[in-house]
Write an enzyme that holds these catalytic residues in place. Structure first.
Site, PDB file in Angstrom:
ATOM      1  N   HIS A 176       0.844  -1.202   0.000  1.00 55.60           N
ATOM      2  CA  HIS A 176       0.000   0.000   0.000  1.00 55.60           C
ATOM      3  C   HIS A 176       0.870   1.239   0.000  1.00 55.60           C
ATOM      4  O   HIS A 176       1.904   1.263   0.656  1.00 55.60           O
ATOM      5  CB  HIS A 176      -0.870   0.049   1.265  1.00 55.60           C
ATOM      6  CG  HIS A 176      -1.806  -1.104   1.372  1.00 55.60           C
ATOM      7  ND1 HIS A 176      -1.425  -2.322   1.857  1.00 55.60           N
ATOM      8  CD2 HIS A 176      -3.110  -1.215   1.052  1.00 55.60           C
ATOM      9  CE1 HIS A 176      -2.454  -3.151   1.830  1.00 55.60           C
ATOM     10  NE2 HIS A 176      -3.490  -2.516   1.336  1.00 55.60           N
TER      11      HIS A 176
ATOM     12  N   LYS B  48      -1.561  -7.979  -4.285  1.00 58.94           N
ATOM     13  CA  LYS B  48      -2.515  -6.872  -4.132  1.00 58.94           C
ATOM     14  C   LYS B  48      -1.695  -5.584  -4.029  1.00 58.94           C
ATOM     15  O   LYS B  48      -0.859  -5.459  -3.129  1.00 58.94           O
ATOM     16  CB  LYS B  48      -3.365  -7.073  -2.874  1.00 58.94           C
ATOM     17  CG  LYS B  48      -4.339  -5.924  -2.632  1.00 58.94           C
ATOM     18  CD  LYS B  48      -5.101  -6.111  -1.345  1.00 58.94           C
ATOM     19  CE  LYS B  48      -5.964  -4.898  -1.056  1.00 58.94           C
ATOM     20  NZ  LYS B  48      -6.338  -4.772   0.340  1.00 58.94           N
TER      21      LYS B  48
ATOM     22  N   LYS C 287     -14.322  23.099 -21.007  1.00 56.48           N
ATOM     23  CA  LYS C 287     -15.047  23.152 -22.284  1.00 56.48           C
ATOM     24  C   LYS C 287     -14.194  23.733 -23.421  1.00 56.48           C
ATOM     25  O   LYS C 287     -14.279  23.278 -24.553  1.00 56.48           O
ATOM     26  CB  LYS C 287     -16.344  23.952 -22.132  1.00 56.48           C
ATOM     27  CG  LYS C 287     -17.400  23.207 -21.316  1.00 56.48           C
ATOM     28  CD  LYS C 287     -18.705  23.965 -21.249  1.00 56.48           C
ATOM     29  CE  LYS C 287     -19.673  23.246 -20.319  1.00 56.48           C
ATOM     30  NZ  LYS C 287     -20.966  23.908 -20.222  1.00 56.48           N
TER      31      LYS C 287
ATOM     32  N   ASP D 113     -25.262  22.471 -25.116  1.00 59.00           N
ATOM     33  CA  ASP D 113     -25.867  23.499 -24.245  1.00 59.00           C
ATOM     34  C   ASP D 113     -26.760  24.414 -25.083  1.00 59.00           C
ATOM     35  O   ASP D 113     -27.829  24.851 -24.652  1.00 59.00           O
ATOM     36  CB  ASP D 113     -24.778  24.374 -23.586  1.00 59.00           C
ATOM     37  CG  ASP D 113     -24.092  23.648 -22.438  1.00 59.00           C
ATOM     38  OD1 ASP D 113     -24.691  22.701 -21.897  1.00 59.00           O
ATOM     39  OD2 ASP D 113     -22.962  24.038 -22.102  1.00 59.00           O
TER      40      ASP D 113
HETATM   41  P1  NAP Z   1     -18.680  30.273 -15.981  1.00 56.35           P
HETATM   42  O1  NAP Z   1     -18.134  30.146 -17.345  1.00 56.35           O
HETATM   43  O2  NAP Z   1     -17.783  30.122 -14.826  1.00 56.35           O
HETATM   44  O3  NAP Z   1     -19.391  31.715 -15.871  1.00 56.35           O
HETATM   45  C1  NAP Z   1     -19.925  32.158 -14.678  1.00 56.35           C
HETATM   46  C2  NAP Z   1     -20.668  33.482 -14.894  1.00 56.35           C
HETATM   47  O4  NAP Z   1     -21.281  33.826 -13.646  1.00 56.35           O
HETATM   48  C3  NAP Z   1     -19.758  34.629 -15.272  1.00 56.35           C
HETATM   49  O5  NAP Z   1     -20.457  35.512 -16.079  1.00 56.35           O
HETATM   50  C4  NAP Z   1     -19.469  35.279 -13.908  1.00 56.35           C
HETATM   51  O6  NAP Z   1     -19.148  36.640 -13.973  1.00 56.35           O
HETATM   52  C5  NAP Z   1     -20.806  35.122 -13.230  1.00 56.35           C
HETATM   53  N1  NAP Z   1     -20.696  35.149 -11.775  1.00 56.35           N
HETATM   54  C6  NAP Z   1     -20.260  34.131 -10.982  1.00 56.35           C
HETATM   55  N2  NAP Z   1     -20.333  34.523  -9.686  1.00 56.35           N
HETATM   56  C7  NAP Z   1     -20.818  35.792  -9.669  1.00 56.35           C
HETATM   57  C8  NAP Z   1     -21.131  36.706  -8.646  1.00 56.35           C
HETATM   58  N3  NAP Z   1     -20.951  36.396  -7.361  1.00 56.35           N
HETATM   59  N4  NAP Z   1     -21.629  37.910  -8.993  1.00 56.35           N
HETATM   60  C9  NAP Z   1     -21.822  38.235 -10.292  1.00 56.35           C
HETATM   61  N5  NAP Z   1     -21.547  37.401 -11.306  1.00 56.35           N
HETATM   62  C10 NAP Z   1     -21.063  36.190 -11.010  1.00 56.35           C
HETATM   63  O7  NAP Z   1     -19.854  29.223 -15.754  1.00 56.35           O
HETATM   64  P2  NAP Z   1     -20.884  28.664 -16.842  1.00 56.35           P
HETATM   65  O8  NAP Z   1     -20.389  27.390 -17.411  1.00 56.35           O
HETATM   66  O9  NAP Z   1     -21.279  29.739 -17.758  1.00 56.35           O
HETATM   67  O10 NAP Z   1     -22.115  28.263 -15.890  1.00 56.35           O
HETATM   68  C11 NAP Z   1     -22.909  29.282 -15.284  1.00 56.35           C
HETATM   69  C12 NAP Z   1     -24.117  28.656 -14.630  1.00 56.35           C
HETATM   70  O11 NAP Z   1     -24.945  28.060 -15.611  1.00 56.35           O
HETATM   71  C13 NAP Z   1     -23.779  27.491 -13.697  1.00 56.35           C
HETATM   72  O12 NAP Z   1     -23.511  27.952 -12.413  1.00 56.35           O
HETATM   73  C14 NAP Z   1     -25.005  26.611 -13.749  1.00 56.35           C
HETATM   74  O13 NAP Z   1     -25.866  26.911 -12.686  1.00 56.35           O
HETATM   75  C15 NAP Z   1     -25.648  26.976 -15.065  1.00 56.35           C
HETATM   76  N6  NAP Z   1     -25.593  25.839 -15.999  1.00 56.35           N
HETATM   77  C16 NAP Z   1     -26.782  25.266 -16.317  1.00 56.35           C
HETATM   78  C17 NAP Z   1     -26.782  24.213 -17.205  1.00 56.35           C
HETATM   79  C18 NAP Z   1     -28.088  23.556 -17.535  1.00 56.35           C
HETATM   80  O14 NAP Z   1     -28.078  22.581 -18.290  1.00 56.35           O
HETATM   81  N7  NAP Z   1     -29.180  24.040 -17.010  1.00 56.35           N
HETATM   82  C19 NAP Z   1     -25.600  23.747 -17.801  1.00 56.35           C
HETATM   83  C20 NAP Z   1     -24.408  24.366 -17.446  1.00 56.35           C
HETATM   84  C21 NAP Z   1     -24.425  25.412 -16.535  1.00 56.35           C
HETATM   85  P3  NAP Z   1     -17.623  37.135 -14.209  1.00 56.35           P
HETATM   86  O15 NAP Z   1     -17.387  37.028 -15.678  1.00 56.35           O
HETATM   87  O16 NAP Z   1     -17.616  38.508 -13.702  1.00 56.35           O
HETATM   88  O17 NAP Z   1     -16.752  36.203 -13.416  1.00 56.35           O
END
Ligand code: NAP
Length: 565
Positions: A176, A202, A353, A394
């Site tokens: 281990h 193992k 991504k 998406d």
């Molecule tokens: P991401 O690329 O990290 O982008 C996050 C976004 O949220 C950015 O615009 C960021 O602003 C903003 N943000 C985060 N915290 C903040 C805060 N405290 N105040 C103001 N703005 C804030 O993430 P993403 O992949 O786009 O995902 C975003 C959300 O989409 C996820 O959290 C999830 O809930 C949702 N989502 C849903 C699905 C679905 O199938 N329904 C799939 C994927 C994601 P800044 O640019 O200023 O940092």
């Protein structure tokens, strides 16, 4: 006459490749050759071991009954957990376990040294005495640390003579490493094999990154006899599951979280219900979600349930790929270099991504045109020749969710004023989709610079989050993580900006009913939650993975049940 003949037997190995095993006529005369027996036991299914970690007879006996009822295929009796350990107790528990199992599940007696993960620091003489008592009482296997077996003459001689008294019992020699990988895994394996003629090696080590697991996979794929090889910790999780696909002698699980005996050990329920353990075999095709973190992801649950629903021999894994592009690239290269693992596709989530699309581009793979425009992929496929293709579901997931929620078609978006809140990965996919429909999009983001870059790329307007109070939109889409569990008392849009005649789509799906949607409903707006987008994008991925339509209602039910907890 028979002695001069060689027979050849065709064997399907754990890896799925075939192997021809030569057996002498002499071996046939006296029964099966050892190498054939080993091969047969290697392919005769990995045993699912459930460990007993009771601190006294009563606790251990209760656990023994529980693991037998739960369907243990092997029971590991961890004697090192017993506070009042002596040889009488080891003997009593061995007899008790064998009696309860009644031949259905063999017993491995283990008395682990604390230096190799043992629970209590019992002296070596006592540990050896306990193992010997277990062999004398009929244990089918005993597990001893190689280091102690090799270094201590008392340990080696006592165990060897006990095994000579009970010829049914076999020795597992184990190594281990709780800190990380071994420097030379092959060398350790050879050392264990050479220690005794009938030993079952193992080797267990901690994976500090998912990429550390591949060395264990290679060894399992290469060897011909029985051996147990897997990785501990969160990063080693897939090696515990894939142990069965790769023909490991044993993989371990716990009946429940309270009785886990090693880091990263899954519960029986997780393994059987969550990861299709009973269906898993050498030919099972693999898929998974690559991200960091991934432990919370509902994707394994919904994809595995849908594979089961259409009776496909596929398994979907959580693939925790920590780090940036370099680690991501190394992971996919590791997979591509081992076609015998049968990986056929991935979902890709934060933060990989963009890494995914870049990797496929660098390898000269196919990138779907819209995915190219979005600049990020959430789905990667591997064809039979190792060729790659990248997609982004998406976009379709979100657009379909809006169309279904508002009962409109693609052409109805033309000229519609839309406020997209956020400028991250999801916003990028949705803005690309909306731009395709000629909607009138304005992007609002905390980091205005990011909103500006995205807006310029797709010919939209942009503003800061503070400007939301002045917005004039028919459709508001939250693409930020604001409002997501556990911070459910937050909303990205001030409630006074919401009103009748508006529609609000929140991409956040945990919780399904966010504060933003609650306030939008109160203001008389139509609402669409993130669950529908999540189901749509997963369904599209499933179609890309299998060419089949999944049962969306089944997906919806699993998401609803999981969100309810
Ligand atoms: P991401 O690329 O990290 O982008 C996050 C976004 O949220 C950015 O615009 C960021 O602003 C903003 N943000 C985060 N915290 C903040 C805060 N405290 N105040 C103001 N703005 C804030 O993430 P993403 O992949 O786009 O995902 C975003 C959300 O989409 C996820 O959290 C999830 O809930 C949702 N989502 C849903 C699905 C679905 O199938 N329904 C799939 C994927 C994601 P800044 O640019 O200023 O940092």
């Amino acid at each position: 006459m028979l002695c001069s003949l060689l027979f050849y037997v065709h064997i399907r190995q754990g890896s799925g490749s075939d192997r021809i095993v030569p057996i002498s006529g002499e071996s046939f005369k006296f029964g099966l050759a050892q190498n054939l027996r080993d091969s047969i036991s290697c392919i005769a299914m990995t045993k699912l071991a459930l460990a007993i970690s009771g601190r006294n007879f009563k606790e251990a006996a209760e656990q023994i009954e529980k693991v037998i009822a739960a369907g243990a295929e092997i029971i590991e009796l961890r004697l090192d957990y017993l506070e009042q350990l002596d040889k009488e107790l080891a003997e009593k528990l061995t007899i008790y376990t064998r009696g309860c199992a009644n031949g259905a599940a063999p017993l491995i007696a283990t008395c682990r040294d604390k230096r190799q993960g043992g629970a209590i620091d019992h002296p070596e003489s006592l540990r050896v005495e306990a193992l010997v008592a277990a062999v004398d009482a009929g244990a089918e296997f005993i597990d001893c640390e190689y280091t102690n077996f090799n270094a201590s003459a008392n340990c080696r001689e006592s165990i060897t003579s006990a095994l000579a008294r009970n010829s049914q019992a076999l020795l597992i020699l184990s190594e281990h490493n709780f800190q990380g990988s071994f420097e030379n895994l092959n060398q350790i394996y050879e050392r264990l094999v050479q220690a005794s003629a009938t030993v079952i090696p193992k080797i267990v080590y901690t994976a500090n990154h998912i990429n550390d697991c591949f060395e264990a996979f290679d060894l399992l794929n290469k060897i011909e006899g029985r051996a147990t090889i897997f990785c501990m910790g969160d990063h080693g999780l897939i090696s515990r599951i894939l142990a069965k696909k790769l023909g490991s002698f044993v993989t371990f699980a716990a009946v429940d979280e309270d009785t886990a005996t090693a880091p990263g050990q899954l519960t029986l329920g997780e393994l059987k219900r969550g990861y299709r353990y009973e269906r898993l075999n050498a030919d099972t095709k693999l898929f998974g979600v690559i991200g960091e973190p991934v432990a919370h992801s509902m994707s394994p649950k919904i994809h595995n349930a849908c594979f089961a629903d259409i009776d496909f021999d596929c398994l979907y894994l959580p693939l925790l790929v920590a780090g940036g592009k370099e680690q991501f690239d190394l992971f996919i290269d590791n997979v591509l270099n081992r076609p015998w693992l049968d990986f056929a596709g991935f979902s890709v989530t934060i933060p990989h991504k963009r890494n995914a699309i870049d990797f496929v581009r660098e390898k000269g793979g196919y990138i779907d045109p819209l995915t190219e425009r979005i600049g990020a992929a959430n789905t990667v496929l591997i064809d039979k020749k190792g060729g790659l293709s990248a997609y982004n579901t998406d976009y379709t997931g979100a657009m379909e969710a809006i169309e279904q929620g508002l009962d409109i078609g693609r052409s109805d978006f033309k000229g519609m004023p839309v406020a997209v809140v956020g400028a991250g990965g999801v916003a990028r996919a949705i803005v690309a989709g909306l731009a395709d429909t000629a909607a009138d999009v304005k992007i609002y983001n905390r980091t205005v610079e990011k909103a500006r870059t995205l807006a310029e790329e797709f010919g939209c307007e942009y503003a800061s989050l503070n400007d939301l109070t002045k917005m004039n939109a028919e459709l508001v889409i939250n693409c930020t993580s604001i409002g997501m569990s556990p911070e459910i008392d937050k909303s990205p849009v001030p409630s006074q900006c919401l009103g009748e005649g508006m529609a609000v789509f929140d991409t956040v799906y945990n919780p399904a009913e966010t504060l933003l949607l609650e306030q939008a409903k109160q203001a008389g707006a139509k609402t669409i939650n993130g669950v529908s987008m999540f189901i749509n994008q997963a369904a599209e991925q499933f179609r890309l993975f299998t060419g089949q339509e999944p049962d969306r209602e089944l997906m919806r039910k699993i998401v609803a049940d999981t969100l309810k907890g």
